[in-house]
Design a protein around this motif. Structure first.
Motif, mmCIF file in Angstrom:
data_model
loop_
_atom_site.group_PDB
_atom_site.id
_atom_site.type_symbol
_atom_site.label_atom_id
_atom_site.label_comp_id
_atom_site.label_asym_id
_atom_site.label_seq_id
_atom_site.Cartn_x
_atom_site.Cartn_y
_atom_site.Cartn_z
ATOM 1 N N ASP A 230 -13.759 39.575 4.356
ATOM 2 C CA ASP A 230 -13.019 39.839 2.713
ATOM 3 C C ASP A 230 -14.592 41.770 2.645
ATOM 4 O O ASP A 230 -14.071 41.922 1.212
ATOM 5 N N VAL A 231 -13.643 41.950 3.345
ATOM 6 C CA VAL A 231 -14.353 43.412 3.271
ATOM 7 C C VAL A 231 -13.428 44.623 3.159
ATOM 8 O O VAL A 231 -12.469 44.960 4.075
ATOM 9 N N PRO A 232 -12.684 45.205 2.305
ATOM 10 C CA PRO A 232 -11.927 45.702 2.017
ATOM 11 C C PRO A 232 -11.455 46.830 3.561
ATOM 12 O O PRO A 232 -12.423 47.814 3.791
ATOM 13 N N THR A 233 -10.498 46.422 4.168
ATOM 14 C CA THR A 233 -10.261 47.385 4.906
ATOM 15 C C THR A 233 -8.966 48.287 4.966
ATOM 16 O O THR A 233 -7.452 47.966 4.108
ATOM 17 N N LEU A 234 -9.205 49.656 5.571
ATOM 18 C CA LEU A 234 -8.201 50.356 4.725
ATOM 19 C C LEU A 234 -7.460 50.910 7.092
ATOM 20 O O LEU A 234 -8.659 51.569 7.459
ATOM 21 N N SER A 235 -6.190 50.985 7.636
ATOM 22 C CA SER A 235 -6.040 50.806 8.681
ATOM 23 C C SER A 235 -5.089 52.656 8.552
ATOM 24 O O SER A 235 -3.592 52.655 8.095
ATOM 25 N N VAL A 261 -2.089 50.181 4.703
ATOM 26 C CA VAL A 261 -2.093 51.237 5.819
ATOM 27 C C VAL A 261 -1.506 52.126 5.478
ATOM 28 O O VAL A 261 -1.168 52.672 4.108
ATOM 29 N N VAL A 262 -1.689 53.382 5.603
ATOM 30 C CA VAL A 262 -1.463 54.831 4.865
ATOM 31 C C VAL A 262 -1.078 55.841 6.390
ATOM 32 O O VAL A 262 -2.686 55.783 6.969
ATOM 33 N N GLU A 263 -0.713 56.419 5.990
ATOM 34 C CA GLU A 263 -0.004 57.050 6.975
ATOM 35 C C GLU A 263 -0.316 58.727 6.925
ATOM 36 O O GLU A 263 -0.360 59.076 6.090
ATOM 37 N N VAL A 264 -1.360 59.392 8.166
ATOM 38 C CA VAL A 264 -1.497 60.533 7.613
ATOM 39 C C VAL A 264 -0.243 61.543 8.718
ATOM 40 O O VAL A 264 -0.665 61.406 9.702
ATOM 41 N N PRO A 265 0.380 62.475 7.903
ATOM 42 C CA PRO A 265 1.356 63.440 8.749
ATOM 43 C C PRO A 265 0.716 64.407 9.979
ATOM 44 O O PRO A 265 -0.190 64.793 9.742
ATOM 45 N N GLY A 266 1.863 63.659 11.012
ATOM 46 C CA GLY A 266 0.740 65.029 12.474
ATOM 47 C C GLY A 266 -0.108 64.037 12.493
ATOM 48 O O GLY A 266 -0.390 64.586 13.660
ATOM 49 N N LEU A 267 -0.836 63.006 12.872
ATOM 50 C CA LEU A 267 -2.449 62.876 12.900
ATOM 51 C C LEU A 267 -2.008 62.247 14.666
ATOM 52 O O LEU A 267 -0.657 60.647 14.592
ATOM 53 N N GLY A 268 -2.531 62.652 15.450
ATOM 54 C CA GLY A 268 -2.291 62.192 16.742
ATOM 55 C C GLY A 268 -4.161 61.288 16.487
ATOM 56 O O GLY A 268 -4.523 59.885 16.016
ATOM 57 N N HIS A 269 -4.518 61.572 18.402
ATOM 58 C CA HIS A 269 -5.771 60.975 18.044
ATOM 59 C C HIS A 269 -7.209 62.667 18.609
ATOM 60 O O HIS A 269 -8.053 61.625 19.123
#
Length: 296
Positions: A230-235, A261-269
């Motif tokens: 029940d923890v609000p989680t963003l992936s 899910v939210v995508e961050v453009p260009g993000l790698g590791h």
């Protein structure tokens, strides 16, 4: 403000706080063998516009106790350390942001210590679950069949890590981050080398650490607990992610109840300058929504 907290007998962890001390706490949990300074200054400052931001050195990194050779520990102990940081700083509940191994530790907290969390954000990690991944076409894929680590990363990780001079060690770290950066954003070698020099100065030596890769990884599956979390989680999805490619971020959202899910453009590791603003914006939007929900 810097201080040390006691995490376990003989284990002290370096911590740093910035931002309004009365703002809602946000704990940053870095990846394997990465100290708190692995979170870039500019990125931390962006988060600190709205939060009391806490970052810390895992044990066997930075200024925290290096103890693995004398007292080996399991990976799960690193999640307990995160709770010890909150305890040591008098924080009852916090937003948490975990990257790579830090994202796995964050999932352990979502599953095992939800009462200590306001929200969770997971970056560059994989789900601690055996639940199959459901693709857009409806087919189901076991987690083990999801895209694996880029061969270039595996080749780097397979190399021995000798204790050489400072220049050779900095070269090794820069090469490592070059591959982790991914192929979509320019790699700023000078900035990475400068950051690693600061980390060496902070740590007090340039010896490479390998404790976390040798720590026992067993007992980390949290399939059932994550399914009823029940923890609000963003992936966060990184399209250039070479360790846990994009399906992993979407798999996490299917595994953890209510996650998005939210995508961050260009993000790698890695966390190059170009992703600081969009990544911070996504996190702040997430924590703002969860703070409002808590008040309601």
């Amino acid at each position: 403000m810097e201080r040390f907290v006691d995490a376990a007998p003989g284990i002290r962890l370096w911590t740093e706080e910035r931002g309004d001390p009365d703002a809602s706490p946000l704990l940053l949990i870095m990846g394997a063998q990465a100290p708190g300074l692995g979170w870039p200054e500019e990125f931390v400052d962006l988060l600190a516009t709205r939060h009391r931001v806490i970052r810390y050195d895992h044990r066997d990194t930075g200024r925290s106790t290096w103890s693995f050779e004398e007292r080996p520990y399991p990976v799960t102990a690193l999640a307990q350390d995160a709770v010890a940081v909150l305890d040591g700083l008098g924080v009852e509940r916090a937003h948490i942001v975990g990257m790579s191994l830090g994202g796995m530790l964050a999932q352990l907290l979502v599953a095992d210590r939800p009462e200590r969390l306001l929200s969770a954000t997971l970056i560059g990690t994989c789900a601690l679950s055996s639940t199959p991944y459901t693709r857009p076409d409806g087919t189901r894929t076991p987690p083990g069949a999801l895209p694996g680590i880029d061969p270039r990363v595996l080749e780097l990780w397979s190399r021995p890590v000798p204790e050489e001079g400072l220049t050779a060690e900095l070269d090794r770290r820069v090469e490592h981050w070059r591959v982790l950066n991914g192929d979509q954003l320019p790699f700023d070698e000078d900035a990475v080398r400068a950051r690693e020099r600061v980390i060496v100065e902070h740590t007090g030596h340039h010896r490479p650490g390998t404790a976390h890769r040798r720590a026992d990884p067993s007992g980390m599956d949290r399939t059932e607990r994550l399914a009823r979390a029940d923890v609000p989680t963003l992936s966060i999805s990184g399209p250039a992610e070479p360790v846990f490619p994009p399906p992993h971020a979407h798999h996490i959202a299917q595994v953890i109840r209510g996650a998005r899910v939210v995508e961050v453009p260009g993000l790698g590791h890695a966390l190059p300058r170009q992703v600081h603003a969009p990544l911070a914006a996504a996190i702040l939007d997430h924590t703002a929504g969860d703070a409002l929900a808590t008040l309601l």
